[in-house]
Design a protein around this motif. Structure first.
Motif, PDB file in Angstrom:
ATOM      1  N   LEU A 264       0.830  -1.204   0.000  1.00 54.40           N
ATOM      2  CA  LEU A 264       0.000   0.000   0.000  1.00 54.40           C
ATOM      3  C   LEU A 264       0.866   1.255   0.000  1.00 54.40           C
ATOM      4  N   VAL A 265       1.902   1.264   0.824  1.00 47.02           N
ATOM      5  CA  VAL A 265       2.809   2.419   0.873  1.00 47.02           C
ATOM      6  C   VAL A 265       3.470   2.642  -0.484  1.00 47.02           C
ATOM      7  N   ALA A 266       3.986   1.573  -1.079  1.00 44.53           N
ATOM      8  CA  ALA A 266       4.651   1.687  -2.378  1.00 44.53           C
ATOM      9  C   ALA A 266       3.679   2.158  -3.457  1.00 44.53           C
ATOM     10  N   THR A 267       2.446   1.669  -3.405  1.00 46.05           N
ATOM     11  CA  THR A 267       1.438   2.062  -4.393  1.00 46.05           C
ATOM     12  C   THR A 267       1.091   3.539  -4.271  1.00 46.05           C
ATOM     13  N   VAL A 268       0.919   4.006  -3.054  1.00 48.11           N
ATOM     14  CA  VAL A 268       0.602   5.422  -2.840  1.00 48.11           C
ATOM     15  C   VAL A 268       1.746   6.309  -3.323  1.00 48.11           C
ATOM     16  N   VAL A 269       2.971   5.936  -2.996  1.00 42.33           N
ATOM     17  CA  VAL A 269       4.132   6.727  -3.422  1.00 42.33           C
ATOM     18  C   VAL A 269       4.238   6.743  -4.944  1.00 42.33           C
ATOM     19  N   GLU A 270       4.000   5.596  -5.578  1.00 39.72           N
ATOM     20  CA  GLU A 270       4.081   5.519  -7.039  1.00 39.72           C
ATOM     21  C   GLU A 270       3.015   6.368  -7.717  1.00 39.72           C
ATOM     22  N   SER A 271       1.887   6.556  -7.051  1.00 39.33           N
ATOM     23  CA  SER A 271       0.786   7.314  -7.650  1.00 39.33           C
ATOM     24  C   SER A 271       0.947   8.826  -7.502  1.00 39.33           C
ATOM     25  N   LEU A 272       1.858   9.271  -6.665  1.00 33.28           N
ATOM     26  CA  LEU A 272       2.024  10.703  -6.419  1.00 33.28           C
ATOM     27  C   LEU A 272       2.606  11.415  -7.644  1.00 33.28           C
ATOM     28  N   PRO A 273       2.226  12.664  -7.867  1.00 32.16           N
ATOM     29  CA  PRO A 273       2.743  13.424  -9.023  1.00 32.16           C
ATOM     30  C   PRO A 273       4.143  13.988  -8.762  1.00 32.16           C
ATOM     31  N   ILE A 274       5.089  13.103  -8.522  1.00 34.92           N
ATOM     32  CA  ILE A 274       6.455  13.546  -8.195  1.00 34.92           C
ATOM     33  C   ILE A 274       7.484  12.957  -9.153  1.00 34.92           C
ATOM     34  N   SER A 275       7.015  12.322 -10.229  1.00 34.31           N
ATOM     35  CA  SER A 275       7.950  11.642 -11.130  1.00 34.31           C
ATOM     36  C   SER A 275       8.896  12.610 -11.831  1.00 34.31           C
ATOM     37  N   MET A 276       8.506  13.883 -11.932  1.00 32.94           N
ATOM     38  CA  MET A 276       9.398  14.867 -12.540  1.00 32.94           C
ATOM     39  C   MET A 276      10.508  15.275 -11.569  1.00 32.94           C
ATOM     40  N   LEU A 277      10.280  15.050 -10.288  1.00 35.77           N
ATOM     41  CA  LEU A 277      11.271  15.403  -9.276  1.00 35.77           C
ATOM     42  C   LEU A 277      12.149  14.215  -8.897  1.00 35.77           C
ATOM     43  N   ILE A 278      11.531  13.055  -8.787  1.00 39.93           N
ATOM     44  CA  ILE A 278      12.264  11.854  -8.391  1.00 39.93           C
ATOM     45  C   ILE A 278      11.729  10.668  -9.179  1.00 39.93           C
ATOM     46  N   ASP A 279      12.615   9.897  -9.748  1.00 39.76           N
ATOM     47  CA  ASP A 279      12.237   8.771 -10.593  1.00 39.76           C
ATOM     48  C   ASP A 279      11.580   7.663  -9.770  1.00 39.76           C
ATOM     49  N   ASP A 280      10.649   6.940 -10.417  1.00 42.15           N
ATOM     50  CA  ASP A 280       9.979   5.827  -9.737  1.00 42.15           C
ATOM     51  C   ASP A 280      10.962   4.748  -9.285  1.00 42.15           C
ATOM     52  N   ASN A 281      12.070   4.613 -10.006  1.00 43.86           N
ATOM     53  CA  ASN A 281      13.068   3.611  -9.627  1.00 43.86           C
ATOM     54  C   ASN A 281      13.869   4.021  -8.391  1.00 43.86           C
ATOM     55  N   ILE A 282      13.600   5.221  -7.899  1.00 46.02           N
ATOM     56  CA  ILE A 282      14.178   5.651  -6.625  1.00 46.02           C
ATOM     57  C   ILE A 282      13.094   5.716  -5.554  1.00 46.02           C
ATOM     58  N   SER A 283      11.982   6.383  -5.874  1.00 48.50           N
ATOM     59  CA  SER A 283      10.938   6.601  -4.871  1.00 48.50           C
ATOM     60  C   SER A 283      10.276   5.302  -4.421  1.00 48.50           C
ATOM     61  N   VAL A 284       9.936   4.428  -5.367  1.00 52.85           N
ATOM     62  CA  VAL A 284       9.246   3.180  -5.005  1.00 52.85           C
ATOM     63  C   VAL A 284      10.129   2.254  -4.167  1.00 52.85           C
ATOM     64  N   PRO A 285      11.362   1.949  -4.592  1.00 55.41           N
ATOM     65  CA  PRO A 285      12.176   1.054  -3.746  1.00 55.41           C
ATOM     66  C   PRO A 285      12.552   1.657  -2.402  1.00 55.41           C
ATOM     67  N   LEU A 286      12.805   2.968  -2.351  1.00 54.20           N
ATOM     68  CA  LEU A 286      13.152   3.577  -1.068  1.00 54.20           C
ATOM     69  C   LEU A 286      11.960   3.580  -0.116  1.00 54.20           C
ATOM     70  N   ALA A 287      10.768   3.861  -0.639  1.00 55.15           N
ATOM     71  CA  ALA A 287       9.569   3.812   0.203  1.00 55.15           C
ATOM     72  C   ALA A 287       9.310   2.389   0.685  1.00 55.15           C
ATOM     73  N   SER A 288       9.481   1.425  -0.208  1.00 53.82           N
ATOM     74  CA  SER A 288       9.300   0.018   0.166  1.00 53.82           C
ATOM     75  C   SER A 288      10.343  -0.402   1.191  1.00 53.82           C
ATOM     76  N   MET A 289      11.557   0.051   0.994  1.00 50.89           N
ATOM     77  CA  MET A 289      12.653  -0.289   1.899  1.00 50.89           C
ATOM     78  C   MET A 289      12.385   0.248   3.299  1.00 50.89           C
ATOM     79  N   LEU A 290      11.952   1.498   3.368  1.00 51.63           N
ATOM     80  CA  LEU A 290      11.673   2.111   4.666  1.00 51.63           C
ATOM     81  C   LEU A 290      10.503   1.422   5.358  1.00 51.63           C
ATOM     82  N   ALA A 291       9.425   1.184   4.611  1.00 52.86           N
ATOM     83  CA  ALA A 291       8.251   0.529   5.197  1.00 52.86           C
ATOM     84  C   ALA A 291       8.582  -0.889   5.645  1.00 52.86           C
ATOM     85  N   ALA A 292       9.352  -1.610   4.838  1.00 47.99           N
ATOM     86  CA  ALA A 292       9.720  -2.979   5.197  1.00 47.99           C
ATOM     87  C   ALA A 292      10.637  -3.005   6.409  1.00 47.99           C
TER      88      ALA A 292
END
Length: 298
Positions: A264-292
């Motif tokens: 759920l955390v990873a999905t919410v982060v991936e859906s945010l309009p921040i892809s122009m600021l931070i790539d999904d290949n950074i935001s999704v794994p880092l959010a997943s890493m922190l939550a895990a």
């Protein structure tokens, strides 16, 4: 029976044993290993232990080297296969790129058990993404030209794209291998979300994502739902794989709830309009890493 020299003290008695006449073995909890000897040629234990240790180290290095070569060959074969399929127009370029995104990271994580149990095994495994990282930098800077690589991993065919999403992707592969390896669920969940969850979301979202998320018109409801479901299923599958091999001991009742929360955390982060600021290949794994890390604690 061993001979000894003894004397009696008014308070205590003790036995003094000579190097020639050692004490009875039952007086020791571990095998008798003399520290000194008048006849060193009769005592070979340290040399034998060293030889066995050297043999084990050599075997581990050989196994890890062979494993690294196998993983590298498999990664090359995977990309080459999808290049051929794309050239023959059996599969679309965007779909080929996303399938490589999904499969390469997951197959890399699945390959970790073929490496030895040595502490250095993770470094050998990390050589594969490290090599690909250097390769992306070289071609991204246009120092050499490799059109097949550019077409297989970029959206628009621009070499500079190699220095963004694809580079972050292989960096995350290397980070998870070095930091978490096989002893923690954090690394495998992180890769499952980045490779499986995000990859499947892009494929499903592009094809069926007509209904957009209100706060981000570039993302769809069906894409986010597919990310949550696929990320959850792939994460559970990876955890079961490592649990079956004996690397992880998990309470599955709690694990299911924790992985659902991480998805759920990873999905919410991936859906945010921040892809122009931070790539999904950074935001999704880092959010997943922190939550895990917060839920599993290691």
């Amino acid at each position: 029976m061993s001979l000894s020299l003894s004397f009696t003290h008014p308070i205590l008695s003790r036995h003094v044993y000579s190097a020639v006449f050692p004490p009875p073995r039952f007086l020791f909890l571990s095998p008798l290993i003399p520290t000194t000897s008048r006849f060193p040629i009769l005592y070979r234990a340290p040399q034998r232990a060293t030889a066995l240790s050297a043999t084990a180290v050599t075997a581990s290095i050989f196994r890890d080297t062979a494993a690294s070569a196998s993983v590298f060959a498999g990664a090359y074969a995977l990309v080459f296969t999808f290049d051929i399929l794309t050239q023959k127009e059996l599969i679309q370029q965007n779909l080929s790129r996303k399938l490589v995104h999904i499969l390469s990271g997951l197959l890399f994580a699945i390959s970790w058990p073929i490496f030895s149990n040595a502490d250095e095994a993770r470094y050998f495994a990390s050589l594969v993404p490290l090599f690909n990282c250097l390769r992306l930098v070289i071609h991204g800077l246009s120092l050499t030209d490799d059109q097949s690589l550019i077409k297989s991993v970029t959206r628009e065919g621009n070499p500079k794209e190699l220095l963004r999403g694809p580079l972050y992707y292989v960096a995350m592969l290397m980070l998870c291998a070095l930091v978490f390896w096989r002893e923690s669920p954090v690394g495998v969940i992180c890769l499952a979300m980045m490779c499986g969850g995000d990859g499947v979301a892009d494929i499903i979202g592009r094809k069926y994502g007509s209904s957009k998320i209100p706060y981000n018109q570039s993302k769809s409801w069906v894409g986010s739902i597919s990310m949550f479901v696929s990320g959850f299923i792939i994460s559970i599958g990876m955890l079961y794989y490592y649990s079956a091999l004996g690397y992880l001991q998990l309470d599955w009742g709690y694990t299911l709830h924790r992985v659902a929360f991480i998805s759920l955390v990873a999905t919410v982060v991936e859906s945010l309009p921040i892809s122009m600021l931070i790539d999904d290949n950074i935001s999704v794994p880092l959010a997943s890493m922190l939550a895990a890390y917060l839920t599993f604690g290691h």
